[in-house]
Design a protein around this motif. Structure first.
Motif, PDB file in Angstrom:
ATOM      1  N   LEU A 142      -6.582  17.068   5.602  1.00 44.11           N
ATOM      2  CA  LEU A 142      -6.551  18.462   5.167  1.00 44.11           C
ATOM      3  C   LEU A 142      -5.157  18.890   4.753  1.00 44.11           C
ATOM      4  O   LEU A 142      -4.988  19.642   3.789  1.00 44.11           O
ATOM      5  N   GLU A 143      -4.148  18.396   5.454  1.00 41.03           N
ATOM      6  CA  GLU A 143      -2.769  18.734   5.088  1.00 41.03           C
ATOM      7  C   GLU A 143      -2.393  18.094   3.751  1.00 41.03           C
ATOM      8  O   GLU A 143      -1.757  18.729   2.901  1.00 41.03           O
ATOM      9  N   GLN A 144      -2.789  16.842   3.559  1.00 44.31           N
ATOM     10  CA  GLN A 144      -2.423  16.125   2.335  1.00 44.31           C
ATOM     11  C   GLN A 144      -3.144  16.657   1.102  1.00 44.31           C
ATOM     12  O   GLN A 144      -2.640  16.523  -0.021  1.00 44.31           O
ATOM     13  N   THR A 145      -4.322  17.239   1.299  1.00 50.39           N
ATOM     14  CA  THR A 145      -5.102  17.729   0.157  1.00 50.39           C
ATOM     15  C   THR A 145      -4.967  19.238  -0.050  1.00 50.39           C
ATOM     16  O   THR A 145      -5.560  19.786  -0.980  1.00 50.39           O
ATOM     17  N   ALA A 146      -4.207  19.911   0.797  1.00 51.05           N
ATOM     18  CA  ALA A 146      -4.035  21.370   0.668  1.00 51.05           C
ATOM     19  C   ALA A 146      -3.216  21.707  -0.578  1.00 51.05           C
ATOM     20  O   ALA A 146      -2.375  20.916  -1.022  1.00 51.05           O
ATOM     21  N   GLU A 147      -3.469  22.881  -1.121  1.00 51.93           N
ATOM     22  CA  GLU A 147      -2.698  23.364  -2.275  1.00 51.93           C
ATOM     23  C   GLU A 147      -1.402  23.991  -1.773  1.00 51.93           C
ATOM     24  O   GLU A 147      -1.420  24.991  -1.061  1.00 51.93           O
ATOM     25  N   ASP A 148      -0.303  23.398  -2.151  1.00 53.92           N
ATOM     26  CA  ASP A 148       1.000  23.864  -1.674  1.00 53.92           C
ATOM     27  C   ASP A 148       1.274  25.279  -2.189  1.00 53.92           C
ATOM     28  O   ASP A 148       1.168  25.541  -3.384  1.00 53.92           O
TER      29      ASP A 148
END
Length: 199
Positions: free
Chosen positions: A168-174
């Motif tokens: 979830l962290e790696q695929t989140a929109e920054d």
């Protein structure tokens, strides 16, 4: 978010949203003993209670992913830390809120433990009597992340809580400052990207 998920309402607070830490702990322990996959907690306190920390740590170690609202005590200053417990615990995924423009509402608690962000302003939900209404708060943001966790686990049920959090962290929109920050954590949770990554 996850329409086919089975949801268990574990009542630990009264109708005004007040209650005892011991009841919250009992709810966490029930979920762990009942083979739940994710615990979603739209609640919090500014008191760091050792027994609550231990209950969260034990549930996480048992394979449950715990998601909790960061709180609505923000001051709009990124360098401070107002994240409530249990969201502030390392074993818990803390969720902050975003507004309608993917910005940070000043009231959304911020700090180093914020892991993800999700919609928390004018979120439509069910109300008593079959009505619908909208509300604001990290309590509205938290279930968005919990639902994405359920979607990911429906495709990859053997993923550990740590692996789901990383996905979830790696695929989140920054959002906000580049990289992880105290307002949005790793960014706005992205259901489509997370599900794609889980396949």
């Amino acid at each position: 978010v996850a329409p086919d998920a089975t949801v268990y309402a574990v009542k630990v607070l009264d109708r005004r949203g007040s209650g005892f830490i011991s009841d919250i702990i009992a709810g966490i322990q029930w979920a762990a003993a009942s083979d739940m996959n994710v615990i979603s907690m739209s609640l919090g306190t500014d008191s760091d209670v050792q027994a609550l920390r231990e209950a969260c740590d034990a549930a996480y170690a048992a394979g449950l992913l715990i998601v909790a609202a960061a709180g609505n005590d923000g001051d709009g200053t990124e360098g401070t830390d107002e994240v409530d417990y249990p969201a502030a615990y390392e074993s818990v995924c803390a969720v902050g809120a975003t507004d309608l423009d993917d910005g940070h509402p000043a009231w959304s608690s911020d700090g180093n433990s914020v892991e993800l962000a999700a919609p928390g302003v004018k979120v439509v939900s069910t109300y008593k009597g079959g009505e619908y209404g909208s509300g604001d708060g990290t309590s509205a943001a938290c279930p968005h992340v919990s639902g994405v966790v359920a979607l990911v686990l429906s495709l990859s049920p053997d993923m550990s809580p740590a692996e789901v959090r990383t996905l979830l962290e790696q695929t989140a929109e920054d959002l906000g400052s580049a990289g992880r920050d105290g307002f949005f954590g790793s960014g706005l949770v992205d259901a489509e990207a997370a599900v794609t990554g889980a396949r």
